[in-house]
Design an enzyme around this catalytic site. Structure first.
Site, PDB file in Angstrom:
ATOM      1  N   ASP A  83     -20.809   9.308  19.728  1.00  0.00           N
ATOM      2  CA  ASP A  83     -20.923  10.075  20.961  1.00  0.00           C
ATOM      3  C   ASP A  83     -21.380   9.153  22.079  1.00  0.00           C
ATOM      4  O   ASP A  83     -20.970   7.995  22.146  1.00  0.00           O
ATOM      5  CB  ASP A  83     -21.850  11.281  20.756  1.00  0.00           C
ATOM      6  N   SER A  84     -22.234   9.643  22.975  1.00  0.00           N
ATOM      7  CA  SER A  84     -22.604   8.883  24.165  1.00  0.00           C
ATOM      8  C   SER A  84     -23.325   7.583  23.844  1.00  0.00           C
ATOM      9  O   SER A  84     -23.188   6.588  24.570  1.00  0.00           O
ATOM     10  CB  SER A  84     -23.465   9.747  25.089  1.00  0.00           C
ATOM     11  N   ILE A  85     -24.100   7.556  22.771  1.00  0.00           N
ATOM     12  CA  ILE A  85     -24.805   6.329  22.411  1.00  0.00           C
ATOM     13  C   ILE A  85     -23.810   5.246  22.027  1.00  0.00           C
ATOM     14  O   ILE A  85     -23.994   4.067  22.347  1.00  0.00           O
ATOM     15  CB  ILE A  85     -25.800   6.606  21.265  1.00  0.00           C
ATOM     16  N   GLY A 145     -22.136   3.844  25.240  1.00  0.00           N
ATOM     17  CA  GLY A 145     -22.955   3.052  26.155  1.00  0.00           C
ATOM     18  C   GLY A 145     -23.256   3.823  27.425  1.00  0.00           C
ATOM     19  O   GLY A 145     -23.359   3.250  28.519  1.00  0.00           O
ATOM     20  N   HIS A 155     -30.923   7.862  27.585  1.00  0.00           N
ATOM     21  CA  HIS A 155     -30.091   7.128  26.637  1.00  0.00           C
ATOM     22  C   HIS A 155     -30.552   5.672  26.540  1.00  0.00           C
ATOM     23  O   HIS A 155     -31.387   5.202  27.316  1.00  0.00           O
ATOM     24  CB  HIS A 155     -28.622   7.177  27.060  1.00  0.00           C
TER      25      HIS A 155
END
Length: 347
Positions: free
Chosen positions: A138-140, A143, A323
């Protein structure tokens, strides 16, 4: 698209397709004189002789870095339909690399190849690397908002400050000398998404696609993508706080997540075969559930599934919306690369 996206073979009149002049392992749709794509971190590598090179793009949604001989020469923000020129280089042979920095799943981007400056020539494409890693997440994994910045992270700031080319996956792959895919989709999980958005759609809805915004699209693997390692980091969004109106119970969500994760790993095993190492990442609230799935796959006889814990110690989490930052991505790569090197791949 601006013309000039293909080039003639030196000494003859045959026109080469884009894939004949560039190296990529990204999920692309090949139209001959154009490559269309959607996933973040897709990169195109080429070689040319001369004092300059033009990069043919058609994309009004994403941002790109152009790198010459390993150094960033330009960053393009939503360039649109253009041939962007890098000029004034030393006359000689050069390497050129173009990489999509951010995730724009609602849009399709297009790359039309490289064009040599007058007096120069586009050379044969670079050879592929011997190693391949696929990063799923996902978003991790994308980046998300990892570039240092100040001020609020509104949607435009997130786009400008996301750089998949310095995500932990891209950094890990480069340290291991591997080609890679960053198949990351921000906000999506295996059975539910952050804040309950888009009910009925999950990461699995999109995983098989090359063009994320085209319903039913399926990426046609040319047969050259056979990753030695697949790293899966999905679940952060599944276990975010439930939104009003969602009917999940904690136990029901956990059971559905584990079942979906097990099914997804089985799909990857069928697709890539027994020699591919599958790495399931435990992170935050999903860690124990991921470990249980890995133990079950091992007990079922698949010793090629491995558990890795994403350690939060020392991370500043100064990326957008809490994040990981680019600094954090470097630290994660410092920890992940040795683990992947320890797997039975012969690396």
């Amino acid at each position: 698209m601006t013309s000039g996206g293909v080039s003639a073979e030196p000494g003859c009149g045959r026109v080469r397709s884009v894939l004949e002049q560039v190296h990529t392992v990204g999920r692309v749709e090949d139209l001959g004189d154009t490559l269309r794509f959607s996933w973040p971190g897709v990169y195109f590598e080429g070689r040319f002789r001369g004092t300059g090179v033009g990069v043919v793009l058609d994309c009004a949604a994403a941002d790109y870095d152009i790198q010459i001989d390993g150094a960033t020469a330009a960053t393009l923000v939503t360039p649109g339909a253009t041939t962007y020129w890098i000029s004034g280089l030393r006359d000689g042979e050069h390497a050129v690399r173009v990489v999509k920095r951010n995730d724009t799943p609602g849009e399709t981007s297009a790359f039309g190849g490289f064009v040599a400056a007058p007096g120069g020539v586009v050379l044969d494409r670079p050879a592929p690397r011997d190693r391949q890693i696929e990063f799923i997440g996902d978003s991790i994994t994308v980046g998300y908002g990892n570039v240092p910045h100040t001020g609020a992270c509104d949607p435009e700031q997130v786009k400008r400050n996301t750089n998949s080319d310095v995500s932990h996956g891209a950094l890990t792959a480069r340290r291991l000398g591997a080609d890679y895919q960053i198949n990351g989709f921000s906000g999506f999980g295996l059975v539910r998404n952050v804040a309950g958005i888009c009910p009925g759609l999950t990461y699995r809805t999109y995983y098989d696609r090359a063009l994320l915004n085209v319903d039913g699209d399926v990426w046609q693997n040319p047969g050259t993508w056979r990753p030695h390692i697949v790293v899966v980091n999905l679940g952060s969004n599944d276990f975010t706080d439930l939104a009003p109106g969602e009917s999940w119970t904690p136990d029901g969500l956990a059971a559905a997540y584990r079942a979906a994760y097990d099914e997804f790993l089985r799909t990857l095993r069928t697709r890539y075969g027994p020699s591919t190492s599958l790495v399931a990442v435990g992170f935050d609230r999903n860690a124990e559930h991921v470990r249980r799935v890995v133990d079950a796959r091992n007990d079922a006889g698949d010793s090629g599934v491995h558990y890795w814990s994403l350690d939060l110690s020392g991370l500043d989490l100064l990326g957008c919306d809490g994040h990981t930052s680019a600094r954090d991505d470097r630290l994660i790569a410092d920890r992940l690369a040795p683990f992947l090197r320890s797997l039975p791949t012969g690396w």
